[in-house]
Design a protein around this motif. Structure first.
Motif, PDB file in Angstrom:
ATOM      1  N   ASP A   1      -5.595  -1.244  -5.222  1.00 43.81           N
ATOM      2  CA  ASP A   1      -5.004  -1.815  -4.007  1.00 43.81           C
ATOM      3  C   ASP A   1      -5.900  -2.918  -3.463  1.00 43.81           C
ATOM      4  O   ASP A   1      -6.934  -2.639  -2.861  1.00 43.81           O
ATOM      5  CB  ASP A   1      -4.796  -0.719  -2.955  1.00 43.81           C
ATOM      6  CG  ASP A   1      -3.916  -1.195  -1.795  1.00 43.81           C
ATOM      7  OD1 ASP A   1      -3.464  -2.355  -1.820  1.00 43.81           O
ATOM      8  OD2 ASP A   1      -3.691  -0.398  -0.871  1.00 43.81           O
ATOM      9  N   GLU A   2      -5.526  -4.144  -3.671  1.00 44.97           N
ATOM     10  CA  GLU A   2      -6.311  -5.310  -3.255  1.00 44.97           C
ATOM     11  C   GLU A   2      -7.797  -5.144  -3.580  1.00 44.97           C
ATOM     12  O   GLU A   2      -8.649  -5.233  -2.698  1.00 44.97           O
ATOM     13  CB  GLU A   2      -6.111  -5.577  -1.764  1.00 44.97           C
ATOM     14  CG  GLU A   2      -4.625  -5.731  -1.436  1.00 44.97           C
ATOM     15  CD  GLU A   2      -4.373  -6.454  -0.126  1.00 44.97           C
ATOM     16  OE1 GLU A   2      -5.130  -7.399   0.177  1.00 44.97           O
ATOM     17  OE2 GLU A   2      -3.405  -6.093   0.571  1.00 44.97           O
TER      18      GLU A   2
ATOM     19  N   THR B   1       0.833  -1.207   0.000  1.00 45.13           N
ATOM     20  CA  THR B   1       0.000   0.000   0.000  1.00 45.13           C
ATOM     21  C   THR B   1       0.868   1.258   0.000  1.00 45.13           C
ATOM     22  O   THR B   1       0.561   2.236  -0.695  1.00 45.13           O
ATOM     23  CB  THR B   1      -0.946  -0.007   1.222  1.00 45.13           C
ATOM     24  OG1 THR B   1      -1.865  -1.092   1.068  1.00 45.13           O
ATOM     25  CG2 THR B   1      -1.734   1.291   1.338  1.00 45.13           C
TER      26      THR B   1
END
Ligand SMILES: Nc1ncnc2c1ncn2[C@@H]1O[C@H](COP(=O)(O)OP(=O)(O)O)[C@@H](O)[C@H]1O
Ligand SMILES: [Mg+2]
Length: 224
Positions: free
Chosen positions: A169-170, A49
Protein backbone atom coordinates in the motif's frame (compact mmCIF):
# COMPACT_ATOMS: atom_id res chain seq x y z
CA UNK A 1 -5.24 -25.75 -8.72
CA UNK A 2 -6.67 -22.37 -9.63
CA UNK A 3 -5.21 -20.30 -12.47
CA UNK A 4 -5.22 -17.31 -10.18
CA UNK A 5 -3.41 -16.44 -6.98
CA UNK A 6 -6.08 -13.88 -6.26
CA UNK A 7 -9.65 -13.43 -7.39
CA UNK A 8 -11.89 -10.69 -6.10
CA UNK A 9 -15.54 -10.93 -7.06
CA UNK A 10 -18.02 -8.13 -6.62
CA UNK A 11 -16.24 -6.56 -3.66
CA UNK A 12 -18.07 -3.77 -1.92
CA UNK A 13 -17.36 -1.90 1.29
CA UNK A 14 -19.72 0.47 3.02
CA UNK A 15 -18.50 2.30 6.11
CA UNK A 16 -21.18 3.43 8.50
CA UNK A 17 -20.37 6.04 11.11
CA UNK A 18 -23.45 7.33 12.84
CA UNK A 19 -25.63 8.99 10.24
CA UNK A 20 -22.87 8.96 7.64
CA UNK A 21 -22.38 6.11 5.20
CA UNK A 22 -19.51 6.00 2.74
CA UNK A 23 -19.49 3.52 -0.09
CA UNK A 24 -15.71 3.24 -0.33
CA UNK A 25 -15.52 0.34 -2.80
CA UNK A 26 -18.28 -0.53 -5.24
CA UNK A 27 -18.53 -3.87 -7.01
CA UNK A 28 -14.85 -4.44 -7.73
CA UNK A 29 -13.70 -7.63 -9.44
CA UNK A 30 -10.16 -8.49 -10.48
CA UNK A 31 -7.89 -11.48 -11.02
CA UNK A 32 -4.15 -11.86 -10.60
CA UNK A 33 -2.14 -14.79 -11.97
CA UNK A 34 1.10 -16.22 -10.57
CA UNK A 35 4.04 -14.02 -11.54
CA UNK A 36 1.83 -11.10 -12.45
CA UNK A 37 2.36 -7.62 -11.06
CA UNK A 38 -0.54 -5.22 -10.98
CA UNK A 39 -0.78 -1.58 -9.95
CA UNK A 40 -3.86 0.10 -8.54
CA UNK A 41 -3.78 3.85 -8.99
CA UNK A 42 -6.20 6.54 -8.00
CA UNK A 43 -6.55 9.77 -6.10
CA UNK A 44 -6.60 10.01 -2.33
CA UNK A 45 -9.90 8.77 -0.92
CA UNK A 46 -10.76 6.66 -3.97
CA UNK A 47 -10.82 3.44 -1.93
CA UNK A 48 -7.36 1.98 -2.61
CA UNK A 49 -6.50 1.10 0.99
CA UNK A 50 -9.99 -0.27 1.58
CA UNK A 51 -9.71 -2.51 -1.48
CA UNK A 52 -6.21 -3.73 -0.62
CA UNK A 53 -7.25 -4.43 2.97
CA UNK A 54 -10.12 -6.62 1.79
CA UNK A 55 -7.87 -8.46 -0.66
CA UNK A 56 -5.32 -8.88 2.16
CA UNK A 57 -7.94 -10.38 4.47
CA UNK A 58 -7.56 -7.54 6.97
CA UNK A 59 -11.00 -6.02 6.34
CA UNK A 60 -14.23 -7.90 5.80
CA UNK A 61 -16.14 -6.85 2.68
CA UNK A 62 -19.73 -5.71 3.02
CA UNK A 63 -20.40 -7.89 -0.01
CA UNK A 64 -18.43 -10.03 -2.42
CA UNK A 65 -15.83 -12.73 -2.31
CA UNK A 66 -12.05 -12.98 -2.01
CA UNK A 67 -10.49 -16.18 -3.34
CA UNK A 68 -6.83 -16.81 -2.52
CA UNK A 69 -5.06 -19.66 -4.32
CA UNK A 70 -8.42 -21.10 -5.33
CA UNK A 71 -9.86 -21.08 -1.83
CA UNK A 72 -12.71 -18.73 -0.94
CA UNK A 73 -11.83 -16.84 2.22
CA UNK A 74 -14.16 -17.58 5.13
CA UNK A 75 -14.24 -14.51 7.34
CA UNK A 76 -13.50 -16.38 10.52
CA UNK A 77 -10.46 -15.75 12.66
CA UNK A 78 -8.72 -19.12 12.31
CA UNK A 79 -9.08 -19.08 8.53
CA UNK A 80 -7.99 -15.45 8.29
CA UNK A 81 -4.80 -15.88 10.27
CA UNK A 82 -3.89 -18.95 8.23
CA UNK A 83 -4.38 -17.13 4.91
CA UNK A 84 -2.47 -14.06 6.10
CA UNK A 85 0.42 -16.14 7.36
CA UNK A 86 0.68 -18.61 4.49
CA UNK A 87 -0.39 -16.70 1.44
CA UNK A 88 0.13 -12.98 1.87
CA UNK A 89 3.02 -10.60 2.47
CA UNK A 90 2.02 -7.01 3.27
CA UNK A 91 4.20 -3.92 2.75
CA UNK A 92 2.96 -0.71 4.38
CA UNK A 93 3.64 2.92 3.52
CA UNK A 94 4.83 3.59 7.07
CA UNK A 95 7.11 0.50 7.15
CA UNK A 96 5.62 -0.78 10.49
CA UNK A 97 8.96 -1.98 11.85
CA UNK A 98 9.53 -2.75 15.53
CA UNK A 99 11.76 0.08 16.75
CA UNK A 100 13.45 -1.95 19.50
CA UNK A 101 14.43 -4.78 17.15
CA UNK A 102 17.33 -4.80 14.71
CA UNK A 103 16.67 -5.00 10.99
CA UNK A 104 17.46 -8.71 11.03
CA UNK A 105 15.18 -9.36 14.01
CA UNK A 106 12.36 -7.50 12.28
CA UNK A 107 12.61 -10.01 9.45
CA UNK A 108 12.91 -12.95 11.84
CA UNK A 109 9.61 -12.00 13.47
CA UNK A 110 7.76 -13.07 10.32
CA UNK A 111 9.49 -16.46 10.39
CA UNK A 112 8.81 -16.88 14.09
CA UNK A 113 5.09 -16.47 13.44
CA UNK A 114 5.33 -19.49 11.16
CA UNK A 115 7.20 -21.55 13.73
CA UNK A 116 10.64 -21.11 12.17
CA UNK A 117 13.08 -20.20 14.92
CA UNK A 118 16.73 -20.21 15.97
CA UNK A 119 19.57 -20.67 13.52
CA UNK A 120 17.28 -21.59 10.63
CA UNK A 121 15.35 -18.35 11.08
CA UNK A 122 18.59 -16.38 11.35
CA UNK A 123 19.95 -17.95 8.17
CA UNK A 124 16.82 -17.27 6.14
CA UNK A 125 16.47 -13.73 7.43
CA UNK A 126 20.10 -12.99 6.52
CA UNK A 127 19.62 -14.41 3.05
CA UNK A 128 16.57 -12.17 2.55
CA UNK A 129 18.46 -9.13 3.85
CA UNK A 130 21.16 -9.85 1.26
CA UNK A 131 18.52 -10.12 -1.44
CA UNK A 132 17.24 -6.62 -0.67
CA UNK A 133 20.79 -5.25 -0.62
CA UNK A 134 21.09 -4.79 3.14
CA UNK A 135 23.53 -7.55 4.03
CA UNK A 136 25.72 -4.99 5.77
CA UNK A 137 22.89 -3.46 7.83
CA UNK A 138 21.49 -6.50 9.63
CA UNK A 139 22.36 -5.25 13.13
CA UNK A 140 21.09 -1.71 12.63
CA UNK A 141 18.04 -0.45 14.47
CA UNK A 142 15.30 1.11 12.31
CA UNK A 143 16.17 4.62 13.58
CA UNK A 144 19.65 4.26 12.09
CA UNK A 145 18.33 3.35 8.65
CA UNK A 146 17.19 5.68 5.88
CA UNK A 147 13.58 5.60 4.67
CA UNK A 148 14.51 3.54 1.64
CA UNK A 149 16.44 1.07 3.79
CA UNK A 150 13.53 0.74 6.20
CA UNK A 151 11.23 -0.03 3.31
CA UNK A 152 13.71 -2.65 2.10
CA UNK A 153 13.58 -4.29 5.53
CA UNK A 154 9.80 -4.34 5.40
CA UNK A 155 9.96 -5.89 1.92
CA UNK A 156 12.37 -8.52 3.25
CA UNK A 157 9.91 -9.23 6.05
CA UNK A 158 6.98 -9.51 3.63
CA UNK A 159 8.88 -11.88 1.32
CA UNK A 160 10.81 -14.06 3.74
CA UNK A 161 8.05 -16.65 4.10
CA UNK A 162 7.77 -16.82 0.32
CA UNK A 163 4.07 -15.97 0.15
CA UNK A 164 2.58 -16.27 -3.33
CA UNK A 165 0.88 -12.88 -3.05
CA UNK A 166 2.57 -9.61 -2.07
CA UNK A 167 0.41 -6.57 -1.34
CA UNK A 168 1.94 -3.12 -0.99
CA UNK A 169 0.00 0.00 0.00
CA UNK A 170 1.84 3.07 -1.29
CA UNK A 171 5.21 1.56 -0.39
CA UNK A 172 7.00 4.59 -1.79
CA UNK A 173 4.70 7.19 -0.27
CA UNK A 174 7.26 8.20 2.37
CA UNK A 175 10.29 8.06 0.09
CA UNK A 176 11.83 10.56 -2.26
CA UNK A 177 11.13 9.75 -5.88
CA UNK A 178 14.51 8.21 -6.73
CA UNK A 179 14.52 5.94 -3.67
CA UNK A 180 10.88 5.10 -4.30
CA UNK A 181 11.64 4.03 -7.83
CA UNK A 182 14.47 1.79 -6.66
CA UNK A 183 12.21 0.18 -4.05
CA UNK A 184 9.53 -0.60 -6.64
CA UNK A 185 12.13 -2.04 -9.02
CA UNK A 186 13.43 -4.24 -6.24
CA UNK A 187 9.95 -5.42 -5.37
CA UNK A 188 9.17 -6.19 -8.97
CA UNK A 189 12.47 -8.00 -9.60
CA UNK A 190 12.05 -10.22 -6.54
CA UNK A 191 8.51 -11.00 -7.54
CA UNK A 192 9.33 -11.76 -11.17
CA UNK A 193 12.32 -13.91 -10.27
CA UNK A 194 10.30 -16.13 -8.01
CA UNK A 195 7.01 -16.17 -9.90
CA UNK A 196 5.21 -14.45 -7.09
CA UNK A 197 2.41 -11.95 -7.65
CA UNK A 198 2.24 -8.38 -6.48
CA UNK A 199 -0.54 -5.85 -6.14
CA UNK A 200 0.85 -2.40 -5.49
CA UNK A 201 -1.17 0.68 -4.67
CA UNK A 202 0.51 3.88 -5.78
CA UNK A 203 0.11 7.46 -6.94
CA UNK A 204 3.32 7.24 -8.90
CA UNK A 205 2.62 7.23 -12.64
CA UNK A 206 6.13 5.94 -13.37
CA UNK A 207 4.98 2.65 -11.89
CA UNK A 208 3.02 2.01 -15.05
CA UNK A 209 6.20 0.87 -16.77
CA UNK A 210 7.13 -1.53 -14.00
CA UNK A 211 3.99 -3.66 -13.83
CA UNK A 212 2.03 -5.88 -16.19
CA UNK A 213 -1.30 -4.20 -15.65
CA UNK A 214 -2.64 -0.95 -14.24
CA UNK A 215 -6.08 -0.45 -12.76
CA UNK A 216 -7.54 2.93 -11.88
CA UNK A 217 -9.85 3.36 -8.95
CA UNK A 218 -12.24 6.28 -9.08
CA UNK A 219 -14.75 6.78 -6.28
CA UNK A 220 -14.57 3.10 -5.43
CA UNK A 221 -15.07 1.92 -8.99
CA UNK A 222 -12.32 0.03 -10.83
CA UNK A 223 -11.65 1.09 -14.39
CA UNK A 224 -8.82 -0.52 -16.34
N1 LIG B 1 -12.50 3.22 8.85
C1 LIG B 1 -13.22 4.06 8.11
N2 LIG B 1 -14.41 4.55 8.53
C2 LIG B 1 -15.13 5.38 7.77
N3 LIG B 1 -14.77 5.81 6.54
C3 LIG B 1 -13.60 5.36 6.06
C4 LIG B 1 -12.75 4.47 6.81
N4 LIG B 1 -11.65 4.19 6.06
C5 LIG B 1 -11.78 4.89 4.92
N5 LIG B 1 -12.93 5.58 4.90
C6 LIG B 1 -13.44 6.42 3.79
O1 LIG B 1 -13.54 5.60 2.64
C7 LIG B 1 -13.07 6.27 1.48
C8 LIG B 1 -11.90 5.53 0.87
O2 LIG B 1 -10.78 5.58 1.78
P1 LIG B 1 -9.43 4.81 1.49
O3 LIG B 1 -9.74 3.39 1.18
O4 LIG B 1 -8.52 5.06 2.64
O5 LIG B 1 -8.91 5.54 0.17
P2 LIG B 1 -7.41 5.74 -0.39
O6 LIG B 1 -6.54 4.67 0.19
O7 LIG B 1 -7.57 5.65 -1.88
O8 LIG B 1 -6.98 7.12 0.01
C9 LIG B 1 -12.75 7.70 1.94
O9 LIG B 1 -13.87 8.49 1.71
C10 LIG B 1 -12.48 7.53 3.41
O10 LIG B 1 -12.77 8.71 4.11
MG1 LIG C 1 -4.72 4.75 1.22
Amino acid sequence: MSDYVLEAKGLRKVYVEGPVTVEAVRDVSLQVKPGESVAIMGPSGSGKTTLLSMIGCILRPTRGEVIIEGRPVRWEEDDLSRVRLESIGFVFQSFNLFSALTALENVEVALDLRGIKGSEARRRAREMMEAVGLGDRVDFLPRDLSGGQKQRVSIARALVNRPPLILADEPTGNLDSKTGHAVIELLRDLVVKEQRSVVVVTHDTRMMNLVHRVYHLEDGVLVS
